[in-house]
Motif scaffolding. Sequence first.
Motif, short mmCIF file in Angstrom:
data_model
loop_
_atom_site.label_atom_id
_atom_site.label_comp_id
_atom_site.label_asym_id
_atom_site.label_seq_id
_atom_site.Cartn_x
_atom_site.Cartn_y
_atom_site.Cartn_z
N VAL A 1 0.83 -1.20 0.00
CA VAL A 1 0.00 0.00 0.00
C VAL A 1 0.87 1.26 0.00
CG1 VAL A 1 -1.60 1.36 1.39
CG2 VAL A 1 -2.01 -1.07 1.05
N ALA A 2 1.89 1.28 0.87
CA ALA A 2 2.79 2.44 0.92
C ALA A 2 3.53 2.62 -0.39
CB ALA A 2 3.79 2.27 2.07
N MET A 3 3.93 1.51 -1.00
CA MET A 3 4.62 1.56 -2.28
C MET A 3 3.73 2.18 -3.35
SD MET A 3 6.32 -1.68 -4.29
CE MET A 3 7.55 -1.48 -5.57
N GLY A 4 2.45 1.82 -3.32
CA GLY A 4 1.51 2.36 -4.30
C GLY A 4 1.19 3.83 -4.05
N LEU A 5 1.01 4.21 -2.78
CA LEU A 5 0.64 5.58 -2.46
C LEU A 5 1.78 6.57 -2.71
CD1 LEU A 5 -1.37 5.08 0.87
CD2 LEU A 5 -2.30 5.69 -1.36
N GLU A 6 3.00 6.16 -2.33
CA GLU A 6 4.14 7.08 -2.41
C GLU A 6 5.09 6.78 -3.57
OE1 GLU A 6 5.05 9.87 -0.88
OE2 GLU A 6 3.12 9.89 0.12
N LYS A 7 4.77 5.73 -4.34
CA LYS A 7 5.63 5.34 -5.46
C LYS A 7 7.07 5.07 -4.99
CE LYS A 7 2.00 6.27 -7.85
NZ LYS A 7 1.06 5.16 -8.14
N ILE A 8 7.18 4.39 -3.85
CA ILE A 8 8.50 4.08 -3.30
C ILE A 8 9.21 3.07 -4.20
CG2 ILE A 8 9.77 3.12 -1.32
CD1 ILE A 8 7.50 4.06 0.46
N ASN A 9 10.43 3.37 -4.54
CA ASN A 9 11.23 2.50 -5.39
C ASN A 9 11.68 1.27 -4.61
OD1 ASN A 9 13.78 1.46 -6.63
ND2 ASN A 9 13.35 3.06 -8.12
N PHE A 10 11.47 0.08 -5.19
CA PHE A 10 11.85 -1.17 -4.52
C PHE A 10 13.34 -1.18 -4.18
CE2 PHE A 10 13.61 -5.42 -4.56
CZ PHE A 10 12.75 -6.14 -3.77
N ILE A 11 14.17 -0.80 -5.14
CA ILE A 11 15.61 -0.81 -4.94
C ILE A 11 16.01 0.19 -3.85
CG2 ILE A 11 17.86 -0.46 -6.03
CD1 ILE A 11 16.37 -2.95 -6.97
N TRP A 12 15.37 1.37 -3.84
CA TRP A 12 15.67 2.36 -2.80
C TRP A 12 15.39 1.79 -1.41
CZ3 TRP A 12 12.94 4.51 1.17
CH2 TRP A 12 13.52 5.60 1.82
N TYR A 13 14.23 1.16 -1.27
CA TYR A 13 13.87 0.58 0.03
C TYR A 13 14.87 -0.51 0.42
CZ TYR A 13 10.97 -1.36 3.78
OH TYR A 13 10.50 -1.80 5.01
N PHE A 14 15.23 -1.34 -0.56
CA PHE A 14 16.16 -2.44 -0.28
C PHE A 14 17.52 -1.90 0.18
CE2 PHE A 14 19.40 -5.54 -1.66
CZ PHE A 14 18.96 -6.66 -0.97
N LYS A 15 18.00 -0.84 -0.47
CA LYS A 15 19.31 -0.28 -0.13
C LYS A 15 19.30 0.47 1.20
CE LYS A 15 21.16 0.33 -4.83
NZ LYS A 15 21.60 1.34 -5.83
#
Length: 448
Positions: A407-421
């Motif tokens: 949900v947070a990824m969809g709402l804020e367009k959080i980049n998967f790689i950014w979160y992982f790093k």
Amino acid sequence: MLIIFVLGYVCIAMEHKLNISKSATALILCGLLWTLLSVFSTTVSPDLTHDRVSTELFSHLASTCEIIIFLIGAMTIVDLIDTHGGFEVITKHIKTRKKVRLLWIVAVITFFLSAVLDNMTTTIIMVMLMRRMISNYKERWIFASLIVMAANSGGAWSPIGDVTTIMLWMKGNVTSLNLMGATFLPALVSVILPTLIAARFLKGVIAEQSSSETATFRPSYITGRESSTIMFLGTGLLVMVPVFKSIFGLPPYMGVMIGLGIMWLYTDLMYRKKVDVEESVKNKVSKVLKHIDMPTILFFLGILMAVSALQSAGILGTLADGLNEHVHNIYAINTLIGMLSAVIDNVPLVAASMGMYPMPDAAAVAASADPAFTAMFMQDGVFWHLLAYCAGVGGSMLIIGSAAGVVAMGLEKINFIWYFKNMSLLAAIGYFGGVGTFILQHWLLTVL
């Protein structure tokens, strides 16, 4: 099927590099896995006929749609609150402009709110709140990531805070007070540790909102009283969902649908009095529904159905059996389950664990070859409490590892790689810190 599933997850993780929507990948992944299962069903098991596959598909679709309907209802209610300036009630009481202090306030509020509301709803509320307060999207990503961690941890210590704890609670594997007593401190540690580290990334104070931002926070045709009423009515209806489930025994989505209907009725009656307001600018439910993030909902549908295909193929059950045979240690098994929940949905993992380890009675424990190990699977046994913690908190290690993260990824367009790093290590430190706290706590209680 497993290879295709892994490849599909890689494509989802590389969404921004490939420039291919994760929703498209998830839907294709779901279709491919169920098609393979149907074509080679008799190869998987002689009993798995085409009719059986169709029945399994329908059953999993029904379970998934319950979550989807719940999500649509909750998102609509929260959007109604937001479009009418309802969150201004909360922001007015958050006086601090210091980023570090705000981070702690948000983490604490999310942790306790998600114990009452579900993780998805709590995440939606808090992320939308941060969107109103913080303009820098990179800083907002840090806050949103901590919200995901706090929401998952908060849901893990409450019997109604997460889908998996509800499963364990309703099936009688755990009781409310014992679950809360065993998992509260580990869950709290799993939030404190990453918040301490994340606070080092933030310095200074939040920029004051411009006059234009303040003006658009609440529509001019909505009074402060109406805004507050919508806020408290919407939040109250969401809080009543688990109460509704406990009293009437109906699925949570029914409570959300009733709540949405009440909000719809109230806002329609409110707008009937505003004859001088143009119809096009009124934020009615029919208008808000058009702005629901359907790509995220379809991604959620595709991923859950893809995982259910692995479950029907027996892959998850085989994995659970392998853990029991080769590890045979409840702390290690649950820790691994928590790590897997960062990639695989925690609902089928917990369901597989519940199926693999039926609760024994006193006679079965006494007759077993290893009574001490078997006793850990009795009602309120150590295994079930640690499973509730690990399955709930482990999903924070990847942004796609939990419903709150999706949900947070969809709402804020959080980049998967950014979160992982930037955030996965913090979530892992919190997760393993909580596991260590659980083991130490259990050891001290046993000694004392």
